[in-house]
Design a protein around this motif. Structure first.
Motif, PDB file in Angstrom:
ATOM      1  N   ASP A   1       8.919   6.171  14.553  1.00 20.97           N
ATOM      2  CA  ASP A   1       9.148   7.609  14.610  1.00 20.97           C
ATOM      3  C   ASP A   1       8.687   8.196  15.931  1.00 20.97           C
ATOM      4  O   ASP A   1       9.255   9.165  16.418  1.00 20.97           O
ATOM      5  N   ASP A   2       7.623   7.649  16.456  1.00 20.72           N
ATOM      6  CA  ASP A   2       6.973   8.244  17.615  1.00 20.72           C
ATOM      7  C   ASP A   2       6.201   7.133  18.322  1.00 20.72           C
ATOM      8  O   ASP A   2       6.050   6.045  17.776  1.00 20.72           O
ATOM      9  N   TYR A   3       5.722   7.404  19.520  1.00 21.00           N
ATOM     10  CA  TYR A   3       4.973   6.371  20.213  1.00 21.00           C
ATOM     11  C   TYR A   3       3.917   6.998  21.109  1.00 21.00           C
ATOM     12  O   TYR A   3       4.027   8.151  21.520  1.00 21.00           O
ATOM     13  N   LEU A   4       2.894   6.214  21.378  1.00 18.52           N
ATOM     14  CA  LEU A   4       1.866   6.598  22.346  1.00 18.52           C
ATOM     15  C   LEU A   4       1.631   5.400  23.248  1.00 18.52           C
ATOM     16  O   LEU A   4       1.626   4.264  22.791  1.00 18.52           O
ATOM     17  N   THR A   5       1.435   5.672  24.520  1.00 11.70           N
ATOM     18  CA  THR A   5       1.179   4.601  25.472  1.00 11.70           C
ATOM     19  C   THR A   5      -0.325   4.448  25.650  1.00 11.70           C
ATOM     20  O   THR A   5      -1.040   5.430  25.826  1.00 11.70           O
TER      21      THR A   5
ATOM     22  N   ALA B   1       7.282   5.180   5.651  1.00 11.59           N
ATOM     23  CA  ALA B   1       6.073   5.679   6.307  1.00 11.59           C
ATOM     24  C   ALA B   1       6.401   6.201   7.700  1.00 11.59           C
ATOM     25  O   ALA B   1       7.369   5.761   8.327  1.00 11.59           O
ATOM     26  N   TYR B   2       5.575   7.111   8.149  1.00 12.82           N
ATOM     27  CA  TYR B   2       5.688   7.582   9.518  1.00 12.82           C
ATOM     28  C   TYR B   2       5.078   6.522  10.422  1.00 12.82           C
ATOM     29  O   TYR B   2       3.916   6.180  10.274  1.00 12.82           O
ATOM     30  N   ILE B   3       5.875   5.954  11.317  1.00 18.63           N
ATOM     31  CA  ILE B   3       5.391   4.869  12.172  1.00 18.63           C
ATOM     32  C   ILE B   3       5.181   5.363  13.601  1.00 18.63           C
ATOM     33  O   ILE B   3       6.122   5.825  14.246  1.00 18.63           O
TER      34      ILE B   3
ATOM     35  N   ARG C   1      -0.662  14.066  16.791  1.00 18.43           N
ATOM     36  CA  ARG C   1       0.663  13.568  16.370  1.00 18.43           C
ATOM     37  C   ARG C   1       0.700  13.344  14.862  1.00 18.43           C
ATOM     38  O   ARG C   1       1.653  13.696  14.184  1.00 18.43           O
ATOM     39  N   VAL C   2      -0.376  12.722  14.368  1.00 20.82           N
ATOM     40  CA  VAL C   2      -0.428  12.419  12.941  1.00 20.82           C
ATOM     41  C   VAL C   2      -0.441  13.705  12.121  1.00 20.82           C
ATOM     42  O   VAL C   2       0.264  13.850  11.121  1.00 20.82           O
TER      43      VAL C   2
ATOM     44  N   LEU D   1       0.804  -1.228   0.000  1.00 17.10           N
ATOM     45  CA  LEU D   1       0.000   0.000   0.000  1.00 17.10           C
ATOM     46  C   LEU D   1       0.834   1.275   0.000  1.00 17.10           C
ATOM     47  O   LEU D   1       0.325   2.346  -0.293  1.00 17.10           O
ATOM     48  N   ASN D   2       2.110   1.155   0.363  1.00 17.91           N
ATOM     49  CA  ASN D   2       2.964   2.325   0.489  1.00 17.91           C
ATOM     50  C   ASN D   2       2.287   3.436   1.303  1.00 17.91           C
ATOM     51  O   ASN D   2       2.089   4.547   0.830  1.00 17.91           O
ATOM     52  N   PRO D   3       1.904   3.129   2.537  1.00 10.47           N
ATOM     53  CA  PRO D   3       1.150   4.105   3.335  1.00 10.47           C
ATOM     54  C   PRO D   3       2.006   5.306   3.752  1.00 10.47           C
ATOM     55  O   PRO D   3       3.235   5.239   3.748  1.00 10.47           O
ATOM     56  N   ASP D   4       1.313   6.391   4.090  1.00 10.51           N
ATOM     57  CA  ASP D   4       1.982   7.583   4.619  1.00 10.51           C
ATOM     58  C   ASP D   4       2.216   7.455   6.117  1.00 10.51           C
ATOM     59  O   ASP D   4       3.205   7.935   6.639  1.00 10.51           O
ATOM     60  N   VAL D   5       1.231   6.859   6.776  1.00 10.45           N
ATOM     61  CA  VAL D   5       1.291   6.705   8.224  1.00 10.45           C
ATOM     62  C   VAL D   5       0.916   5.285   8.605  1.00 10.45           C
ATOM     63  O   VAL D   5      -0.015   4.704   8.033  1.00 10.45           O
ATOM     64  N   ILE D   6       1.651   4.728   9.546  1.00 10.94           N
ATOM     65  CA  ILE D   6       1.325   3.401  10.081  1.00 10.94           C
ATOM     66  C   ILE D   6       1.236   3.506  11.600  1.00 10.94           C
ATOM     67  O   ILE D   6       2.123   4.073  12.229  1.00 10.94           O
TER      68      ILE D   6
END
Ligand code: CA
Length: 246
Positions: free
Chosen positions: A99-103, A76-78, A114-115, A47-52
């Motif tokens: 790239d980033d994380y959420l708990t 993709a931005y993960i 964030r997105v 899919l070549n996504p922008d965001v995962i």
């Protein structure tokens, strides 16, 4: 110019998967979902996504390994979603290519913020998606050629495979040269905030900048002791290493 941005949700918990799907849909994404790690890796490639968004606790493959496999084919931005709040886990996730994380539990509004911050960052131009080509402001430093327009970094004739976050950090240092950028400064840059806003940056956010810088240094093959690009200013942050003549 509106093009459908593609989002991929990799999550085995049905309720959370649906929640994230709705958040991304509302943010304007064409959303696909996967409930296992292997399905997620395949979808990321196709899919070549922008965001995962990536759940770290998946039934088949460990989320860290999923991130590593996705990174082989995708920039993709993960965003990693983790039930494990331990700092070590989040840092391992960033090292694996996140790239980033959420708990969990997280607020949907936080995920959306964030997105959207990420999507405001400039994207690589890509013919396949019909993004207009702009004139590239090219920067070169000690043999590394960086194009902000096409978001490429070329060293010794080879294009480096940088994540968007790594590229943004590299660009930030190239822009300010010998001026030291604090970790907080760089964390705000990643959130796409002006430097002088002075918004809150947590220790974890600063630690995340360190991990991304470490990943970037590895990909550049740069040395901590005698850097060509990334100079660490201990206790403060980073700056561009001086120009060398050879
Ligand atoms: Ca899970």
């Amino acid at each position: 110019m509106s093009e459908a941005r593609v989002g991929l949700v990799i999550e085995d918990d049905q309720d959370i998967r649906e929640l994230v799907r709705v958040v991304l849909s509302q943010a304007g994404f064409d959303v696909h979902v996967a409930s296992t790690g292997s399905a997620g890796v395949t979808s990321a490639r196709e899919l070549n996504p922008d965001v995962i968004t990536l759940d770290l606790g998946l039934p088949d493959i460990d989320g860290f390994e999923v991130a590593r496999q996705i990174r082989k084919s995708s920039d993709a931005y993960i965003i990693m979603l983790t039930a494990r709040a331990e700092e070590l886990d989040t840092l391992m996730g960033l090292e694996a290519g996140g790239d980033d994380y959420l708990t969990k539990p997280f607020r949907p509004r936080e995920l959306r913020a964030r997105v959207e911050a990420m999507m405001r960052r400039p994207r690589a131009s890509s013919e396949s998606k019909g993004v207009p080509e702009e004139v590239d402001p090219e920067v070169s430093h000690n043999g590394l050629a960086v194009s902000a327009g096409s978001r490429t970094a070329v060293l010794n004739g080879k294009e480096l495979k940088l994540t968007r976050t790594e590229f943004d950090l590299l660009l930030a240092l190239l822009e300010t040269g010998r001026i030291v950028r604090t970790k907080a400064d760089l964390a705000r840059r990643l959130r796409n905030e002006p430097y002088d806003v002075g918004s809150y940056v947590s220790d974890a956010d600063e630690r995340a900048v360190e991990v991304h810088m470490g990943n970037l240094r590895k990909k550049l093959g740069d040395s901590i002791q005698a850097p060509r690009w990334l100079e660490t200013v201990r206790g403060v942050g980073y700056r561009l290493a001086p120009s060398s003549n050879n």
